[in-house]
Design a protein around this motif. Sequence first.
Motif, PDB file in Angstrom:
ATOM      1  N   ALA A 146       0.826  -1.209   0.000  1.00  0.00           N
ATOM      2  CA  ALA A 146       0.000   0.000   0.000  1.00  0.00           C
ATOM      3  C   ALA A 146       0.861   1.261   0.000  1.00  0.00           C
ATOM      4  O   ALA A 146       0.500   2.269  -0.616  1.00  0.00           O
ATOM      5  CB  ALA A 146      -0.927  -0.002   1.217  1.00  0.00           C
ATOM      6  N   MET A 147       2.017   1.219   0.691  1.00  0.00           N
ATOM      7  CA  MET A 147       2.908   2.376   0.695  1.00  0.00           C
ATOM      8  C   MET A 147       3.444   2.667  -0.701  1.00  0.00           C
ATOM      9  O   MET A 147       3.508   3.823  -1.131  1.00  0.00           O
ATOM     10  CB  MET A 147       4.056   2.151   1.682  1.00  0.00           C
ATOM     11  N   LYS A 148       3.798   1.625  -1.416  1.00  0.00           N
ATOM     12  CA  LYS A 148       4.287   1.817  -2.782  1.00  0.00           C
ATOM     13  C   LYS A 148       3.198   2.419  -3.655  1.00  0.00           C
ATOM     14  O   LYS A 148       3.464   3.330  -4.460  1.00  0.00           O
ATOM     15  CB  LYS A 148       4.771   0.490  -3.352  1.00  0.00           C
ATOM     16  N   ARG A 149       1.957   1.955  -3.504  1.00  0.00           N
ATOM     17  CA  ARG A 149       0.850   2.543  -4.273  1.00  0.00           C
ATOM     18  C   ARG A 149       0.608   3.987  -3.860  1.00  0.00           C
ATOM     19  O   ARG A 149       0.347   4.854  -4.706  1.00  0.00           O
ATOM     20  CB  ARG A 149      -0.434   1.727  -4.054  1.00  0.00           C
ATOM     21  N   GLY A 150       0.702   4.241  -2.554  1.00  0.00           N
ATOM     22  CA  GLY A 150       0.490   5.598  -2.061  1.00  0.00           C
ATOM     23  C   GLY A 150       1.517   6.580  -2.581  1.00  0.00           C
ATOM     24  O   GLY A 150       1.182   7.702  -2.982  1.00  0.00           O
ATOM     25  N   TYR A 151       2.784   6.162  -2.581  1.00  0.00           N
ATOM     26  CA  TYR A 151       3.833   7.014  -3.142  1.00  0.00           C
ATOM     27  C   TYR A 151       3.564   7.296  -4.611  1.00  0.00           C
ATOM     28  O   TYR A 151       3.670   8.436  -5.085  1.00  0.00           O
ATOM     29  CB  TYR A 151       5.191   6.331  -2.995  1.00  0.00           C
ATOM     30  N   ALA A 152       3.228   6.253  -5.372  1.00  0.00           N
ATOM     31  CA  ALA A 152       3.020   6.408  -6.808  1.00  0.00           C
ATOM     32  C   ALA A 152       1.844   7.328  -7.115  1.00  0.00           C
ATOM     33  O   ALA A 152       1.857   8.061  -8.113  1.00  0.00           O
ATOM     34  CB  ALA A 152       2.798   5.040  -7.448  1.00  0.00           C
ATOM     35  N   SER A 153       0.823   7.319  -6.242  1.00  0.00           N
ATOM     36  CA  SER A 153      -0.374   8.128  -6.478  1.00  0.00           C
ATOM     37  C   SER A 153      -0.194   9.594  -6.094  1.00  0.00           C
ATOM     38  O   SER A 153      -0.961  10.452  -6.532  1.00  0.00           O
ATOM     39  CB  SER A 153      -1.545   7.552  -5.676  1.00  0.00           C
ATOM     40  N   GLY A 154       0.786   9.883  -5.237  1.00  0.00           N
ATOM     41  CA  GLY A 154       0.964  11.231  -4.713  1.00  0.00           C
ATOM     42  C   GLY A 154       0.158  11.503  -3.459  1.00  0.00           C
ATOM     43  O   GLY A 154       0.265  12.582  -2.871  1.00  0.00           O
ATOM     44  N   ALA A 155      -0.646  10.519  -3.011  1.00  0.00           N
ATOM     45  CA  ALA A 155      -1.460  10.715  -1.817  1.00  0.00           C
ATOM     46  C   ALA A 155      -0.653  10.540  -0.530  1.00  0.00           C
ATOM     47  O   ALA A 155      -1.008  11.081   0.520  1.00  0.00           O
ATOM     48  CB  ALA A 155      -2.626   9.734  -1.816  1.00  0.00           C
ATOM     49  N   PHE A 156       0.433   9.782  -0.611  1.00  0.00           N
ATOM     50  CA  PHE A 156       1.265   9.456   0.547  1.00  0.00           C
ATOM     51  C   PHE A 156       2.613  10.149   0.378  1.00  0.00           C
ATOM     52  O   PHE A 156       3.212  10.111  -0.705  1.00  0.00           O
ATOM     53  CB  PHE A 156       1.430   7.942   0.635  1.00  0.00           C
ATOM     54  N   LYS A 157       3.079  10.801   1.444  1.00  0.00           N
ATOM     55  CA  LYS A 157       4.278  11.631   1.365  1.00  0.00           C
ATOM     56  C   LYS A 157       5.272  11.273   2.461  1.00  0.00           C
ATOM     57  O   LYS A 157       4.904  10.746   3.518  1.00  0.00           O
ATOM     58  CB  LYS A 157       3.907  13.116   1.512  1.00  0.00           C
ATOM     59  N   TYR A 158       6.531  11.611   2.199  1.00  0.00           N
ATOM     60  CA  TYR A 158       7.593  11.490   3.202  1.00  0.00           C
ATOM     61  C   TYR A 158       8.249  12.858   3.290  1.00  0.00           C
ATOM     62  O   TYR A 158       8.617  13.453   2.275  1.00  0.00           O
ATOM     63  CB  TYR A 158       8.614  10.443   2.780  1.00  0.00           C
ATOM     64  N   ALA A 159       8.380  13.358   4.511  1.00  0.00           N
ATOM     65  CA  ALA A 159       8.952  14.695   4.671  1.00  0.00           C
ATOM     66  C   ALA A 159       9.834  14.765   5.909  1.00  0.00           C
ATOM     67  O   ALA A 159       9.705  13.960   6.842  1.00  0.00           O
ATOM     68  CB  ALA A 159       7.850  15.752   4.762  1.00  0.00           C
ATOM     69  N   ILE A 160      10.731  15.735   5.891  1.00  0.00           N
ATOM     70  CA  ILE A 160      11.596  16.022   7.026  1.00  0.00           C
ATOM     71  C   ILE A 160      11.383  17.473   7.432  1.00  0.00           C
ATOM     72  O   ILE A 160      10.973  18.311   6.621  1.00  0.00           O
ATOM     73  CB  ILE A 160      13.080  15.768   6.688  1.00  0.00           C
ATOM     74  N   MET A 161      11.664  17.781   8.695  1.00  0.00           N
ATOM     75  CA  MET A 161      11.481  19.137   9.203  1.00  0.00           C
ATOM     76  C   MET A 161      12.289  19.293  10.481  1.00  0.00           C
ATOM     77  O   MET A 161      12.690  18.307  11.104  1.00  0.00           O
ATOM     78  CB  MET A 161      10.006  19.439   9.448  1.00  0.00           C
ATOM     79  N   CYS A 162      12.521  20.533  10.869  1.00  0.00           N
ATOM     80  CA  CYS A 162      13.274  20.798  12.099  1.00  0.00           C
ATOM     81  C   CYS A 162      12.715  22.026  12.785  1.00  0.00           C
ATOM     82  O   CYS A 162      12.411  23.038  12.126  1.00  0.00           O
ATOM     83  CB  CYS A 162      14.761  21.007  11.775  1.00  0.00           C
TER      84      CYS A 162
END
Length: 315
Positions: free
Chosen positions: A295-311
């Motif tokens: 599901a994570m791979k599908r989510g990444y491909a769809s643009g609905a699931f994101k990975y981000a960094i912040m400080c």
Amino acid sequence: MSEVRPSGTGVKPNGSLDLKQRIKTHYDNVTDKYISAWGQHIHHGYFNDQHEDKSQVQVNLINVLLEISSLGRNSKVLDIGCGVGGTSRFLARELGCAVTGITISSRQVELAQSLTAAEIKSLPSPKSTQTPGAGDFMHYPNAGSARFLELDAGNISSRFDKESFDCVWICEALYHIPDKERVFSDAFSLLAPGGSKLIIADWFKAPDLDSQKEAQYISPIETGMLTQPLHTMNEYVSMAEKAGFTVRQAPKDITQKVSPTWEKIAENPFTTFGIWLLAIWIGRDGIGYVKGMKAMKRGYASGAFKYAIMCFEKR
């Protein structure tokens, strides 16, 4: 060094107790297998080059987090969701930090301690060859130290002295914790004033998703990966600012840099046939986790699931 206080009891948010136990059981059962698939850094990798190996891209992610934070040498760090201590060891060894790693999994604590002790003993001129006790700091020669504790990250402010850390580091763990606002508040309380850092790498849903896309792409990740409801990046910013933090690095979407991780991990035989055997042995959460990976791979491909960094900083 920060003192650890006795564990207390408290009312947990509705529905979180069962999920916490499932998360603990999951990591207790499968962490040894995770090491065979992921190595000692059980988190995504950051790909500068598609030909980089698995261990290098995971160190790349640590270095990117160091770049956005400018974490100082010899800092006192609380590593929340430390896994088997890969990041904690890196910060102690490379930056001379005194790192306290915490995890809900007793098996991960056991592995983190043994891996750290073995690494220190393999280095030239170790300070000591004695086996440290549970929860003791293990010291690197001419560098920093690390210790590992089994703690619930949802209630950390009562376990350590206030203003006793220079950095709270949370890499791919906050999505498991039900009361995220409390984590931000507790982190603010534990950090010393004057520029201490809260560093986060986490999973997010894209903003403004309709209910159909949430159900199609996000819900299967939440169910399979044992997460609490996923947030947007800006919701984390709002929680941090409410707790008193200022933004040092606004959320940076690095989805394209980290999403190849799943293809790299899939090269390991454990993640094909072996992982299904393990999943069936574990039961519903094991099978759900394999489905969650897909599901994570599908989510990444769809643009609905994101990975981000912040400080964020406490000034």
